[in-house]
Design an enzyme around this catalytic site. Sequence first.
Site, mmCIF file in Angstrom:
data_model
loop_
_atom_site.group_PDB
_atom_site.id
_atom_site.type_symbol
_atom_site.label_atom_id
_atom_site.label_comp_id
_atom_site.label_asym_id
_atom_site.label_seq_id
_atom_site.Cartn_x
_atom_site.Cartn_y
_atom_site.Cartn_z
ATOM 1 N N CYS A 144 0.815 -1.220 0.000
ATOM 2 C CA CYS A 144 0.000 0.000 0.000
ATOM 3 C C CYS A 144 0.846 1.267 0.000
ATOM 4 O O CYS A 144 1.678 1.454 0.889
ATOM 5 C CB CYS A 144 -0.898 -0.021 1.235
ATOM 6 S SG CYS A 144 -1.745 1.538 1.563
ATOM 7 N N TRP A 178 -7.578 -7.012 6.249
ATOM 8 C CA TRP A 178 -6.140 -7.262 6.307
ATOM 9 C C TRP A 178 -5.866 -8.312 7.364
ATOM 10 O O TRP A 178 -6.361 -8.235 8.476
ATOM 11 C CB TRP A 178 -5.403 -5.971 6.657
ATOM 12 C CG TRP A 178 -5.502 -4.908 5.623
ATOM 13 C CD1 TRP A 178 -6.333 -3.823 5.625
ATOM 14 C CD2 TRP A 178 -4.743 -4.813 4.416
ATOM 15 N NE1 TRP A 178 -6.141 -3.065 4.509
ATOM 16 C CE2 TRP A 178 -5.167 -3.646 3.745
ATOM 17 C CE3 TRP A 178 -3.743 -5.606 3.847
ATOM 18 C CZ2 TRP A 178 -4.621 -3.260 2.520
ATOM 19 C CZ3 TRP A 178 -3.202 -5.210 2.631
ATOM 20 C CH2 TRP A 178 -3.643 -4.047 1.986
ATOM 21 N N VAL A 180 -11.842 -1.163 6.533
ATOM 22 C CA VAL A 180 -10.686 -1.416 7.386
ATOM 23 C C VAL A 180 -9.444 -1.066 6.580
ATOM 24 O O VAL A 180 -9.133 -1.729 5.600
ATOM 25 C CB VAL A 180 -10.650 -2.889 7.831
ATOM 26 C CG1 VAL A 180 -9.411 -3.171 8.666
ATOM 27 C CG2 VAL A 180 -11.911 -3.228 8.616
ATOM 28 N N VAL A 199 -5.260 0.484 6.073
ATOM 29 C CA VAL A 199 -3.903 0.699 6.549
ATOM 30 C C VAL A 199 -3.380 1.962 5.854
ATOM 31 O O VAL A 199 -3.819 2.272 4.751
ATOM 32 C CB VAL A 199 -2.996 -0.512 6.221
ATOM 33 C CG1 VAL A 199 -3.435 -1.718 6.996
ATOM 34 C CG2 VAL A 199 -2.958 -0.822 4.731
ATOM 35 N N TYR A 218 -5.640 6.148 -8.943
ATOM 36 C CA TYR A 218 -6.819 5.373 -8.563
ATOM 37 C C TYR A 218 -8.062 5.854 -9.292
ATOM 38 O O TYR A 218 -8.919 5.057 -9.678
ATOM 39 C CB TYR A 218 -7.022 5.446 -7.051
ATOM 40 C CG TYR A 218 -5.981 4.661 -6.312
ATOM 41 C CD1 TYR A 218 -6.019 3.276 -6.296
ATOM 42 C CD2 TYR A 218 -4.931 5.294 -5.668
ATOM 43 C CE1 TYR A 218 -5.057 2.544 -5.652
ATOM 44 C CE2 TYR A 218 -3.950 4.571 -5.025
ATOM 45 C CZ TYR A 218 -4.017 3.194 -5.018
ATOM 46 O OH TYR A 218 -3.051 2.459 -4.379
#
Length: 378
Positions: free
Chosen positions: A82, A115, A148, A150, A213
């Site tokens: 990421c 994750w 969720v 990160v 993106y």
Amino acid sequence: MPHPTDSNTDGHTYGHTDSTADGTTDGASNGTPHATPDGNEAYGKKPFKRSKSHFADRVTADGRDGWPVEAGRYRLVVSRACPWASRAVISRRLLGLEDAISLALTDPLQDDRSWRFTLDPDGRDPVLGIRFLSEAYDAREKDYPGGVSVPALVDVPSGQLVTNDYQQLTLDFATEWTALHRPGAPDLYPEPLREEIDVVMAGVYRDVNNGVYRAGFATGQSDYEAAFHDLFRRLDLLSERLSDQRYLVGDTLTEADIRLFTTLVRFDSVYHGHFKCNQFKLAEDPVLWAYAKDLFQTPGFGDTVDFHHIKQHYYQVHTGINPTGIVPIGPDLSGWLTPHYREELGGRPFGDGTPPGPVPRAEEVPPSGRPESLLTGY
């Protein structure tokens, strides 16, 4: 990293698919309220929209949000795949916060429970004792209506998520955690340059970090073309800016360089093909390619990059835009280690400070993730 979700965050995320989220997403959610039947297949089929982080508490020197800076109290959960999480990993290493903030690495692939810690023995994070990052989210707010993501900073004693605000997290590392910085740590957000840094980062975020993106997850030709043109117009401007200066702002590394690097290092491996950002490859722009190689070869940058995780994640998780899950063999990564000659522009990477020391053994990138050994693909 974000996911097409109902109420997503600003990192790599997983959650509902009613709308999209704030970054790229990787997987699904935590399996109960967050789980989605179409999960990763939603990529490229639902409008892309990045929302703000739901959990925006800050860890500060004065503890005004109830979370004081304290060595050993917090655990940083990231994926090496990421770009948003990679910012935090690079910042932590440059500032020498490894001993103050422990690091948890997730699997680059996810299932519908978010994750996961399948890289660790017994599939549990050895410090938090959890199998899925979603457990830390639920410990903070049960059944919250979002994904969720990160990076995530977790309070070790309570097991609760503190923040998933990846935009603020690294700025706080640079400004609130100074008492725990290593001797010789660089000033990544110098006060006299903050206004200029903020302006540069805003353009980089809108058109480059988020722009890839917008292009990759576009659901229509016009949306894709708008994102595509914004991205390459910005890259042309950045190339021009960097043609006669080594770093984006001033003559030392700053937060702005970290934020641009994490997109550039993924560009040819995933964004050029997977996200259709193919006007040119990074390696075809002499200035940006030399700049990216310069950073990659600077301690704290390339030694945190795992190309194997990056390619696995994007090509195998985003099944909505790569339904076969086939991971391409290329590109040749050996170029990352070739001379860049950016020293000729002057500049002092760490200002009056020093480079970070060796990577902690437990955090070393496996040989399969390094350019010198990942030349034949999978």
